[in-house]
Scaffold this motif. Structure first.
Motif, short mmCIF file in Angstrom:
data_model
loop_
_atom_site.label_atom_id
_atom_site.label_comp_id
_atom_site.label_asym_id
_atom_site.label_seq_id
_atom_site.Cartn_x
_atom_site.Cartn_y
_atom_site.Cartn_z
N LEU A 133 0.83 -1.20 0.00
CA LEU A 133 0.00 0.00 0.00
C LEU A 133 0.87 1.25 0.00
CD1 LEU A 133 -2.39 -1.22 2.83
CD2 LEU A 133 -3.10 -0.86 0.45
N ASP A 134 0.34 2.32 -0.61
CA ASP A 134 0.98 3.64 -0.56
C ASP A 134 0.52 4.28 0.75
OD1 ASP A 134 1.76 6.27 -0.74
OD2 ASP A 134 1.21 6.49 -2.84
N ILE A 135 1.30 4.11 1.82
CA ILE A 135 0.85 4.51 3.15
C ILE A 135 0.60 6.02 3.28
CG2 ILE A 135 1.42 4.53 5.60
CD1 ILE A 135 0.51 1.81 4.49
N PRO A 136 1.45 6.91 2.74
CA PRO A 136 1.11 8.33 2.81
C PRO A 136 -0.24 8.64 2.16
CG PRO A 136 3.42 8.09 2.26
CD PRO A 136 2.81 6.71 2.20
N ALA A 137 -0.56 7.97 1.05
CA ALA A 137 -1.85 8.17 0.39
C ALA A 137 -2.99 7.64 1.26
CB ALA A 137 -1.86 7.48 -0.97
N VAL A 138 -2.76 6.50 1.91
CA VAL A 138 -3.79 5.94 2.81
C VAL A 138 -4.02 6.88 3.99
CG1 VAL A 138 -4.39 4.02 4.33
CG2 VAL A 138 -3.26 3.56 2.13
#
Length: 296
Positions: A133-138
């Protein structure tokens, strides 16, 4: 605010910068700590920043305090993996249950260190993407929508599915009692790092130990928050404040040293990590009591 201030007023006889020092936990944060500090300070007649930790920065809080618990969890995870001979972070799949203060920062710090964070969840359920997952985007989506539901680019899963998902490391960072005798036999992770307090029941603990799953216990893994609370207290007493780099450096030193002491106890006594952590803690208290003696 009225509730918090009245509660603080009732606590005044038992709290103090040299006695018990409140800090935030579930449902509270910097604002509540500011109200407690102000209530105490107005009562005694002068500003006492060391009465609480987890305060806003502009009234004596510490850099890195909000991120500290999650960061400490990942420091312990990396230390455990390093001792297992793992050197390729990108090949390690991490699942994080809970996306509050602890889980979200743990996920982001893992992502920053090139681990593949394949799953995260909040109270409504979670997200899973085997490619990571793209954690900053999440985090940005969570901040905007207050839920993970609807995030594109991942499958929506339940919290139960996250716990038993295909991952190398499981980080339970939500509520207590999440790993139970019911789901423990189906857990695929070989390393569990406890971000929450008491996320593993005693029955689950026995099952996971028998399965050969390594558990880094909560009193070690999630100690980063209270460690930086100690830093904040020290800074408040001295009226001298560190930058974030210094906070992170000191936190890492303490967490790695503590992990090493527990790991040494595991090897020396041939016990699991949870038992070893308790043994280290009890020995520290016993040694201190012995050297001080008993008076009167």
């Amino acid at each position: 605010e009225r509730l918090t201030r009245r509660y603080a007023a009732e606590l005044i006889p038992v709290i103090g910068p040299q006695k018990d020092i409140p800090a935030p936990d579930m449902g509270t944060g910097p604002q509540e700590m500011a109200w407690i500090m102000d209530t105490y300070s107005m009562t005694v007649g002068y500003s006492v920043p060391a009465i609480v930790t987890g305060k806003p920065l502009n009234i004596g809080g510490s850099e890195g305090r909000n991120e500290a618990t999650g960061r400490g969890v990942i420091i312990c995870m990396m230390e455990a993996l390093k001792r297992q001979g793992v050197h390729n972070n990108a090949g390690i799949k991490v699942a994080v249950q809970g996306f509050g203060n602890v889980g979200s920062h743990a996920a982001e710090y893992a992502w920053e260190n090139d681990f593949r964070v394949v799953a995260v969840s909040d109270v409504d359920g979670g997200l899973y993407n085997a490619d990571g997952l793209d954690i900053p985007a999440v985090r940005a989506y969570m901040k905007a929508n207050r839920t993970l539901k609807g995030f594109q680019g991942a499958d929506f899963i339940t919290n139960d599915e996250l716990i038993t998902s295909q991952c190398d490391v499981l980080i339970p960072a939500a509520m207590e009692g999440q790993l139970t005798e019911r789901n423990a036999p189906h857990i695929k992770a070989k390393l569990i790092v406890e971000g929450a307090n008491g996320p593993t029941t005693t029955d689950a603990d026995d099952i996971l130990n028998e399965m050969g799953v390594m558990i880094v216990p909560d009193i070690l893994a999630n100690a980063g928050g209270v460690t930086v609370s100690y830093f904040e207290w020290v800074q408040g007493l001295n009226s001298f404040f560190w930058d974030e780099a210094e906070v992170v450096r000191q936190l890492s030193n303490i967490m790695v040293k503590a992990y090493g002491e527990v790991a040494h106890m595991v090897e020396e006594q041939r016990v699991d990590m949870r038992t070893a952590a308790q043994m280290v803690a009890i020995k520290r208290v016993a040694d201190a009591l012995t050297i001080r003696g008993i008076y009167p």
